[in-house]
Design an enzyme around this catalytic site. Structure first.
Site, PDB file in Angstrom:
ATOM      1  N   HIS A  42     -22.917  -7.583  23.914  1.00  0.00           N
ATOM      2  CA  HIS A  42     -22.436  -9.126  23.743  1.00  0.00           C
ATOM      3  C   HIS A  42     -21.138  -8.903  23.153  1.00  0.00           C
ATOM      4  O   HIS A  42     -20.922  -8.353  22.179  1.00  0.00           O
ATOM      5  CB  HIS A  42     -23.762  -9.998  23.343  1.00  0.00           C
ATOM      6  CG  HIS A  42     -23.373 -11.240  23.225  1.00  0.00           C
ATOM      7  ND1 HIS A  42     -22.598 -11.914  22.400  1.00  0.00           N
ATOM      8  CD2 HIS A  42     -23.997 -12.256  23.943  1.00  0.00           C
ATOM      9  CE1 HIS A  42     -22.538 -13.315  22.583  1.00  0.00           C
ATOM     10  NE2 HIS A  42     -23.312 -13.442  23.599  1.00  0.00           N
TER      11      HIS A  42
ATOM     12  N   GLU B 104     -19.985 -11.102  21.071  1.00  0.00           N
ATOM     13  CA  GLU B 104     -20.034 -11.360  19.503  1.00  0.00           C
ATOM     14  C   GLU B 104     -20.435 -10.221  18.671  1.00  0.00           C
ATOM     15  O   GLU B 104     -19.670  -9.795  17.616  1.00  0.00           O
ATOM     16  CB  GLU B 104     -20.988 -12.581  19.283  1.00  0.00           C
ATOM     17  CG  GLU B 104     -21.008 -12.735  17.777  1.00  0.00           C
ATOM     18  CD  GLU B 104     -22.569 -13.756  17.491  1.00  0.00           C
ATOM     19  OE1 GLU B 104     -22.811 -14.666  18.283  1.00  0.00           O
ATOM     20  OE2 GLU B 104     -23.167 -13.349  16.410  1.00  0.00           O
TER      21      GLU B 104
ATOM     22  N   SER C 101     -26.617 -16.029  27.345  1.00  0.00           N
ATOM     23  CA  SER C 101     -27.632 -15.181  26.898  1.00  0.00           C
ATOM     24  C   SER C 101     -28.536 -16.274  26.008  1.00  0.00           C
ATOM     25  O   SER C 101     -29.868 -15.985  25.981  1.00  0.00           O
ATOM     26  CB  SER C 101     -27.269 -13.978  25.916  1.00  0.00           C
ATOM     27  OG  SER C 101     -26.688 -14.591  24.711  1.00  0.00           O
TER      28      SER C 101
ATOM     29  N   SER D 177     -23.826 -23.535  25.997  1.00  0.00           N
ATOM     30  CA  SER D 177     -22.650 -23.566  26.599  1.00  0.00           C
ATOM     31  C   SER D 177     -22.637 -24.759  27.913  1.00  0.00           C
ATOM     32  O   SER D 177     -21.910 -24.679  28.813  1.00  0.00           O
ATOM     33  CB  SER D 177     -22.164 -22.317  27.245  1.00  0.00           C
ATOM     34  OG  SER D 177     -23.327 -21.712  27.496  1.00  0.00           O
TER      35      SER D 177
END
Ligand code: F3S
Length: 510
Positions: A352, A354, A450, A493
């Site tokens: 991911h 992040e 996710s 999102s």
């Protein structure tokens, strides 16, 4: 917002008579779309427009202005300001209308007007493609038909009343031919909408059909009223995503530079498509950043590792950093603890963005990413090192706790920093609560988000009837037909307009 009933069906099924009567009983406005097509046909006739010449049709369409006015609830059609109600019922106008209504330019001309009317008023509209094309969101869709023999007989009697001579067998053939043309024409062919109710009027009187339509409408409305729809307060953009998206739009509009984002600013295809149309370009690899020499690079809310900042500085590329402050805080923590000699454990998905960004703030050799109980079990820290644990902001709290417990049992010195973002926690807790009380749950978000996928998993545990959709188009209309309590949640999102659209449809349409 108007409530709409769409009635489609083949010629001679009695649509307009029935639609008019039902509209009267319900206090709706009957929109005679046929009259609008006739008005355009009248213009073509008067101007002697050559129907084989596309340019002539286009230029005629550009000069036509059709408007609708209601006087004592009766539709008046104005063609370029002239009331043409008296002229459009002529046979030759009808024949012309059946040809010209197949032209896409003509249909497009009237589509806006018809939709505008339906948005403002309670209307019943009849035609060939009202439920499938003109008003796909209509509260009730009826497909009204009757056997060819019945329709031919009705037409035959009508002609006899008018004193015209005709053979029943000829009328039957005409109707069959007309059906074939209507069902096979290129533009908006006649077909039953998937969610339309089929009414065969062959053995019914006009009043019986009208009563049936009114009954269906009232049933739909009372089902909608008794339906309980709960939308999670936490659904949609979190603070960090909202801030990032707003900044990219602002930069695209006002920076005066070509705008690039390092990775998609948000995991949502609709928003990304819109940004792309505004000229925003996504770069996915460090090496690609050199393309942005004269532009502006936006660092998205997920954040990036230190190497990216170093690269941008070295290459003198302008950038706008909209890393979420909660993610930035993790960067600072891991950097500090790493400098203080701690080995860093990052609980999260190694792929991911992040997590890639967080790992970019501590030394690779002194960082371990753990994403499963098995990986926690297998973890062996470097000798004598103290441990600092941080976690992906969107991680599932229960899984994080289980992983930490396993590491703690091993007896290492461990400093656990719960960096799960409140927004995620709130969203997950609220989703579980709503799902536990719902008959059906709708989780809205991009397939590659996710946090939305996690919401789906949480919801599915509580409510088997959980649907994962990206937009309204993915929702199977029939799935909610007999459901009373519907819950709706959305990933961080998911834009508000998509949530609202789904919410409105679930409340009103099913
Ligand atoms: Fe930031 Fe939390 Fe959203 S970390 S990006 S506010 S989920």
């Amino acid at each position: 917002m108007g409530r709409n009933i769409a009635i489609d069906g083949p010629a001679g099924a009695g649509k307009s008579t029935i639609a008019k009567k039902a509209a009267q009983k319900l206090g709706f406005i009957y929109v005679d779309t046929g009259a609008m097509y006739r008005a355009i046909a009248l213009y073509f006739l008067r101007q002697k427009t050559d129907l084989s010449d596309q340019d002539a049709i286009n230029s005629a369409c550009a000069k036509i202005d059709v408007r609708i006015r209601y006087e004592d609830n009766v539709q008046q059609v104005l063609l370029n300001g002239e009331n043409v109600n008296g002229s459009i019922r002529r046979e030759e106008v009808g024949n012309m209308a059946s040809k010209t209504s197949a032209f896409p330019q003509v249909r497009a001309k009237l589509l806006d007007l018809q939709r505008k009317l339906a948005a403002e008023e309670d209307v019943i509209m009849d035609g060939r493609d009202i439920g499938t094309c003109v008003l796909p969101e209509a509260e009730l869709k009826i497909y009204l038909t009757a056997s060819v023999q019945t329709r031919a007989k009705r037409r035959f009697l009508e002609l006899q009343e008018k004193g015209a001579t005709a053979e029943l067998s000829e009328v039957e053939k005409d109707i069959e031919k007309r059906d074939y043309q209507d069902m096979h024409r290129e533009t908006a062919p006649l077909k039953q909408a998937e969610d339309a109710i089929l009414i065969d009027s062959s053995d019914l009187t006009i009043d019986q059909v009208v009563e049936k339509i009114i009954f269906c409408f009232q049933k739909k409305m009372s089902a909608a009223e008794s339906r309980n729809v709960t939308v999670a307060k936490s659904a949609g953009f979190c603070f960090g995503v909202k801030r990032a998206v707003e900044n990219v739009y602002e930069a695209a509009e006002n920076s005066g530079k070509k705008v690039y984002t390092y990775g998609p600013v948000i995991h949502n295809e609709e928003v990304m498509k819109d940004l792309e149309e505004k000229g925003v370009c996504v770069l996915n690899r460090k090496e690609e950043l050199t393309q942005a020499k004269d532009g502006l690079v936006v660092i998205r809310s997920h954040g990036v590792g230190k190497d990216i900042y170093d690269f941008l500085e070295k290459e003198k590329i302008s950038y706008l950093d909209v890393t979420c402050p909660f993610v930035k805080k993790i960067h600072k923590l891991v950097r500090k603890y790493n400098e203080d000699g701690y080995h860093i454990i990052v609980v999260g998905n190694a792929g991911h963005p992040e997590i890639i960004g967080v790992c970019g703030w501590c030394s690779e050799a002194e960082t371990t990413v753990i994403d499963s109980l098995e990986e926690a079990d297998n973890f062996v820290p470097p000798d004598g090192k103290k441990l600092c644990v941080v976690v992906q902001t969107t991680y599932n709290y229960k899984k994080f706790k289980d992983i930490v417990e396993i590491i703690q049992k091993k007896g290492y010195y461990i400093n656990v920093l719960n960096t799960i973002c409140n927004a995620t926690d709130e969203r997950q807790t609220e989703t579980a609560k709503i799902a536990s009380e719902a008959d059906a749950m709708i989780v809205i978000g991009s397939r590659n988000s996710s946090n939305t996928r996690k919401l789906f998993e949480i919801s599915k545990k509580e409510c088997e009837n959980t649907y994962y959709i990206q937009t309204m188009e993915d929702l199977d209309l029939s799935a909610l037909q007999n459901v009373n309590n519907v819950g709706i949640t959305a990933g961080a999102s998911t834009p508000n307009n998509i949530i609202e659209e789904v919410q409105n449809n679930v409340r009103i349409k099913f």
